[in-house]
Every structure is written in C-alpha cells, then in structure tokens.
Write an enzyme that holds these catalytic residues in place. Structure first.
Site, short mmCIF file in Angstrom:
data_model
loop_
_atom_site.label_atom_id
_atom_site.label_comp_id
_atom_site.label_asym_id
_atom_site.label_seq_id
_atom_site.Cartn_x
_atom_site.Cartn_y
_atom_site.Cartn_z
N ASP A 64 0.84 -1.20 0.00
CA ASP A 64 0.00 0.00 0.00
C ASP A 64 0.87 1.25 0.00
O ASP A 64 2.02 1.21 0.45
CB ASP A 64 -0.85 0.07 1.28
CG ASP A 64 -1.74 -1.13 1.48
OD1 ASP A 64 -2.06 -1.78 0.48
OD2 ASP A 64 -2.09 -1.39 2.65
N1 URA Z 1 -1.11 -5.95 4.00
C1 URA Z 1 -1.60 -4.70 3.99
O1 URA Z 1 -2.63 -4.43 4.59
N2 URA Z 1 -0.94 -3.76 3.30
C2 URA Z 1 0.21 -4.01 2.63
O2 URA Z 1 0.79 -3.09 2.03
C3 URA Z 1 0.70 -5.30 2.67
C4 URA Z 1 0.02 -6.27 3.35
#
Ligand code: URA
Length: 246
Positions: A113
């Site tokens: 993310d």
């Molecule tokens: N899980 C999440 O919630 N975000 C990420 O970036 C990776 C794994």
C-alpha cells in the site's frame, strides 16, 4: 554463471531504453558504444548478453544498464504507489529514468500500500514474479505492524487458527504467525497476499494498523543499510534466495 543469449546490438540498446532503433543506430555510428575496450561500429552485430554485460560494455563511457532478466530489491518509502496506473508518485520514479522505457518492462512483485514501507521486489522476469506470488508456493512475508490500541493477547491464537474470515470474503485465511514485540507492536507472518490483508486482519480483531513495514519475503530480508527509496540489483542466485526454506 548466467546463460548468455544472443541479441542484435540496436535491438538490445533500444530494449534497454537508450532510444528508438534509429536513435541507437546513430549512437553506435558515433562511436559511443564499446565492448571489451573496442568501439562497436555495426549496430546489427550480434552480442552475447548475460548479467556480466555492464562489466564489458560502455555507452558514452558509462557501464551499460543491466540486461533482462533483472530483479531489484527496494526499500519502498511511505507515500509512493506500486501501480503503474494509480495517481501519485510511483515506485518506478525512484529508478533511473531510462528504465521506464525498458522492454520487457519492470513491475513490482505483488504490491505494498501507499502507506506501507519496506521490502519490495521489482522485476522484468514474469516467470520469477509468478513463482513468488503463486498461491501454491506460500512464500512467507513478514510485516512489522504498529497498532492504534494495545494487543488484547488473543490475536496470535486467532491468526494461527486458519479460520479467520475477512469481511466480504468466502474463504478463511491460512494460519498466520503473530509475534508480540510490545503492547502496540507485532510482527506478523502471512503466506497469502490478499488485498490489504494485514490491515484487515487487525481490523477483524478490533484493532487498527497505524504503521506497516515489510521486513522479509521468504529468505530475503530487507538489508539494514538500504535506505528508504534505495534499491539494489540482486544476482540470479540472490533472487532465488526468496524460495529458501526459512
Ligand atoms: N497488508 C496490507 O494491509 N498492506 C500491505 O501493504 C501489505 C500487506
């Protein structure tokens, strides 16, 4: 030892982003491309291409960019996106400009993310990418999560059970391992890659992730000296280390 493939010089350089076929033919004609200390004059020459090429070929006096297949390990900083399509600063903007023109192009191996930092692999090797993200392989990924509220103490058991259902999904999550670091910090190892998985797992137990950082994928650990935004090229052997038993 990497295997050498043969490629036409103009095609090789165009695929590495040095310009159109015409541009690179002009570059070669101008005497700016050298191999093993000799100027290459024929842009149609066939060149043996392997990972050692940057040690042998220079373009305008600088080592040629690494040829495909390329695997990079990057320390993704907060605030950049992994998708080519999303708005905002992209992880690809942190790489040399010319690399955007490479063919085959570079993609992240899975995604983090925008608000997650840490280890991300970037590659132009589709086979490698699919092997890492394949649901059959269960390559473990370890995240350090900082939480809004103190841990209740039951999370490790809930996550390990293999029965936790995320909102809107039909299949329970595979067992995951939680190690408590302190009251509001935990290390979580998962073997799947569902959308926003870590954030949604903590939401499912009534908490909220306020900081998330990936430390490890399989046998690869984010090097302590790799600063946010920096990357390093992995050798084929190092890249395969992602599948090492850990
Ligand atoms: N899980 C999440 O919630 N975000 C990420 O970036 C990776 C794994």
């Amino acid at each position: 030892m990497s295997k050498a493939m043969m490629a036409r010089l103009d095609r090789l350089l165009a695929n590495l982003g040095y310009g159109s076929r015409k541009d690179v033919q002009a570059l070669v004609a101008s005497g700016k491309v050298m191999l093993d200390g000799k100027v290459l004059k024929d842009s149609g020459a066939r060149i043996a291409v392997d990972a050692t090429l940057p040690e042998r070929m220079t373009i305008r006096g600088l080592p040629v960019d690494p040829p495909a297949p390329l695997v990079l390990i990057m320390h993704k900083p907060l605030g950049v996106v992994c998708s080519h399509k999303e708005d905002g600063e992209k992880i690809y903007d942190l790489l040399p400009r010319r690399w955007r023109l490479r063919d085959p192009g570079l993609s992240t191996v899975g995604r983090l993310d925008k608000d997650t930092s840490g280890l991300i692999l970037i590659t132009d090797d589709g086979d490698f990418l699919h092997r890492v993200i394949s649901p059959k392989r269960h390559v473990p990924k370890t995240y350090l999560a900082t939480l809004d509220r103190p841990l209740a103490g039951t999370e490790a058991e809930v996550f390990a059970a293999g029965t936790l259902m995320l909102d809107g999904e039909e299949k329970p999550l595979l067992p995951a391992q939680l190690d408590v670091v302190d009251e509001r910090t935990a290390r979580l190892t998962i073997t799947e890659g569902r959308y926003h998985q870590v954030r949604r797992m903590f939401a499912a137990v009534g908490n909220h992730v306020v900081g998330l950082h990936r430390e490890r994928i399989g046998g690869l650990i984010l090097p302590a000296d790799l600063e946010p935004g920096q990357h390093r090229i992995l050798s084929a052997e190092e890249a395969e280390g992602v599948f090492a038993d850990v």
